[in-house]
Design a protein around this motif. Structure first.
Motif, PDB file in Angstrom:
ATOM      1  N   MET A 256      -2.021 -16.392 -30.853  1.00 49.73           N
ATOM      2  CA  MET A 256      -1.786 -17.795 -31.201  1.00 49.73           C
ATOM      3  C   MET A 256      -0.333 -17.992 -31.618  1.00 49.73           C
ATOM      4  SD  MET A 256      -4.998 -19.211 -33.463  1.00 49.73           S
ATOM      5  CE  MET A 256      -4.115 -20.735 -33.870  1.00 49.73           C
ATOM      6  N   SER A 316      -0.474 -25.622 -25.480  1.00 47.87           N
ATOM      7  CA  SER A 316      -1.537 -25.793 -26.475  1.00 47.87           C
ATOM      8  C   SER A 316      -1.062 -26.706 -27.594  1.00 47.87           C
ATOM      9  CB  SER A 316      -1.949 -24.439 -27.059  1.00 47.87           C
ATOM     10  OG  SER A 316      -0.921 -23.911 -27.882  1.00 47.87           O
ATOM     11  N   THR A 366       0.131 -18.739 -25.278  1.00 51.17           N
ATOM     12  CA  THR A 366      -0.989 -19.537 -24.777  1.00 51.17           C
ATOM     13  C   THR A 366      -0.767 -19.903 -23.316  1.00 51.17           C
ATOM     14  OG1 THR A 366      -0.010 -21.595 -25.608  1.00 51.17           O
ATOM     15  CG2 THR A 366      -1.613 -20.496 -27.028  1.00 51.17           C
TER      16      THR A 366
END
Length: 474
Positions: A256, A316, A366
């Motif tokens: 992330m 994202s 991502t």
């Protein structure tokens, strides 16, 4: 590696299963496993069937039959399975033998083919630097009446008074204090070394590993550059090894971009260059940062198309929590030599003519690597074809610490989009550089934008825990 070489590898290593893999539009790997006894030369000709309607962003149920065509060049022995298993990446075809235009790996290959048709060069090389966190625990919830997340790490700055841990609680990693300390502050040397060992076992050439800036287990492991599609394959392999090694240690790894508030996020800085045969095309001794005119035009293309490009390289809602000033985040659309506050940095330390390259620092993990690298190459090619001059366009060179500039000067610098929705709007307005070559189709872009808009909306309409802090007593 030929098909016969693969069959010999299966026999020599007593392989019991062959795992056929493909990648979906969002960059997630999927697999179907066959007993090795059922795999022969015909498998590589006829492929392996699967249901495309069950893959997000692929096909409807009325045309769901699809075929994985295995690539013998991509095989590696799985280091995690109890039964000896050979993994092989595949391309996706329709039942009538046509390349599937939503297959990310096919798009990457078409981008490489397009480069050769332009006459600019024969091959583009890519080298991502994937950063990630290794946590001891992650818990999260998003429901009608509750929304929360918790991550924890034994080395985190917030754990200097954790009673449950017992013993000495010193040698924690301070916020923004994690860049390359030695043990005992760096508590993850052994797990990273094990990750490197397993990556090498799968065929990756690993160059180095170290603790990164953030507290709570931020890490970086760098592997050797390769051609576009092979590098994307290698990054998928890399993530697979990182996730599963962490699991073996009772930990969890995440790529992330911004899992922690108030500390550095994880990026995927991407180094790239173009060669014509064995000749590097980005090098010109004595020019700015020893960059050739062609390389400068490549930079011009990346920066000119950056708002649209970022919809693919940073796709994202969490990406834009990393892309904020002050956290070494490359939000400034300028180029510079050795300057990590710029979106494009030109490495200048210990660089040879063949090592001359640019580093696009904005992307994160991502991104689907097949799509991201292909889009970067197409943006750069467009800059070369149109002779886009980054200096004339106002993109630098900017050899200052941009974060410390007065506000008036900062206003003159173009920045990345502030949200995923803004980036998607930029992609809708500027996608010709992706589609005019036929590498991406307009239908693909429309489908991609629709999927990502739905993600952005899903986050936007949900109640955020911090809203209770701000508004509960209104």
């Amino acid at each position: 590696m030929s098909v016969q070489n693969v069959l010999d590898l299966i026999k020599e290593n007593n392989i019991q299963f062959v795992d056929f893999r493909f990648v979906d539009l969002l960059g997630h790997a999927h697999h179907i496993t066959l007993p090795a006894a059922e795999v022969d030369a015909d498998t590589f000709v006829n492929g392996v069937a699967f249901d495309g309607s069950s893959i997000h962003g692929f096909r409807g149920i009325e045309q769901s039959d699809m075929v994985m065509m295995p690539d013998p060049e991509s095989v590696f022995i799985d280091p995690f399975t109890d039964h000896p298993t050979l993994n092989v990446m595949s391309n996706i075809y329709t039942p009538d033998g046509e390349r599937y235009d939503r297959d990310p790996r096919s798009i990457a290959q078409k981008a490489e083919e397009y480069l050769q048709t332009t006459g600019i060069g024969t091959q583009a090389f890519f080298a991502p630097e994937p950063e990630f966190f290794i946590f001891d625990e992650v818990r999260y919830e998003s429901s009608m009446n509750a929304s929360s997340y918790v991550v924890d790490s034994e080395e985190a700055a917030w754990n200097t008074n954790r009673k449950e841990e017992g013993g000495s609680l010193g040698s924690k990693v301070a916020v923004k204090g994690g860049y390359v300390p030695v043990a005992p502050v760096d508590s993850q040397q052994d797990i990273r070394s094990e990750m490197v060992r397993l990556l090498q076992e799968t065929g990756l050439r690993v160059e180095r590993h170290h603790h990164e800036v953030a507290t709570a287990g931020q890490a970086e492991i760098n592997f050797r550059f390769d051609s576009l599609t092979k590098t994307a394959d290698n990054l998928m392999k890399f993530k697979y090894v990182i996730h599963n090694t962490a699991r073996q240690y009772g930990k969890t790894a995440t790529f992330m971009p911004k899992p922690l508030f108030g500390d550095n996020g994880s990026g995927m800085h991407v180094h790239t260059s173009i060669f014509n045969g064995d000749t590097p095309l980005f090098y010109d001794k004595g020019a700015y940062a020893n960059l050739s005119e062609l390389a400068m035009h490549y930079i011009g293309g990346i920066l000119y198309h950056a708002p649209a490009l970022i919809a693919i390289t940073n796709p994202s809602t969490n990406s834009f929590k990393r892309l904020v000033p002050g956290y070494e985040a490359p939000v400034n659309l300028v180029f510079s030599k050795g300057n990590r506050s710029a979106a494009i940095r030109i490495p200048i330390a210990a660089v040879t003519p063949k090592g001359c390259r640019i580093e696009f620092r904005t992307p994160d993990n991502t991104a689907n690597p097949y799509l991201a690298f292909a889009a970067m190459l197409l943006a750069g090619i467009d800059g070369i074809k149109r002779k886009l001059d980054p200096v004339a366009l106002g993109y630098g060179p900017f050899d200052k610490n941009i974060y410390e500039l007065p506000e008036e000067e900062k206003k003159e610098i173009r920045s990345v989009p502030g949200t995923l929705d803004e980036a998607l709007s930029a992609l809708e307005a500027d996608s010709d550089f992706l589609t005019e070559s036929g590498v991406f189709t307009k239908e693909f872009i429309e489908n991609y934008v629709a999927i990502k808009r739905a993600e952005a909306k899903a986050v936007a309409i949900r109640v955020h825990p911090h809203e209770f802090s701000l508004y509960y007593d209104c």
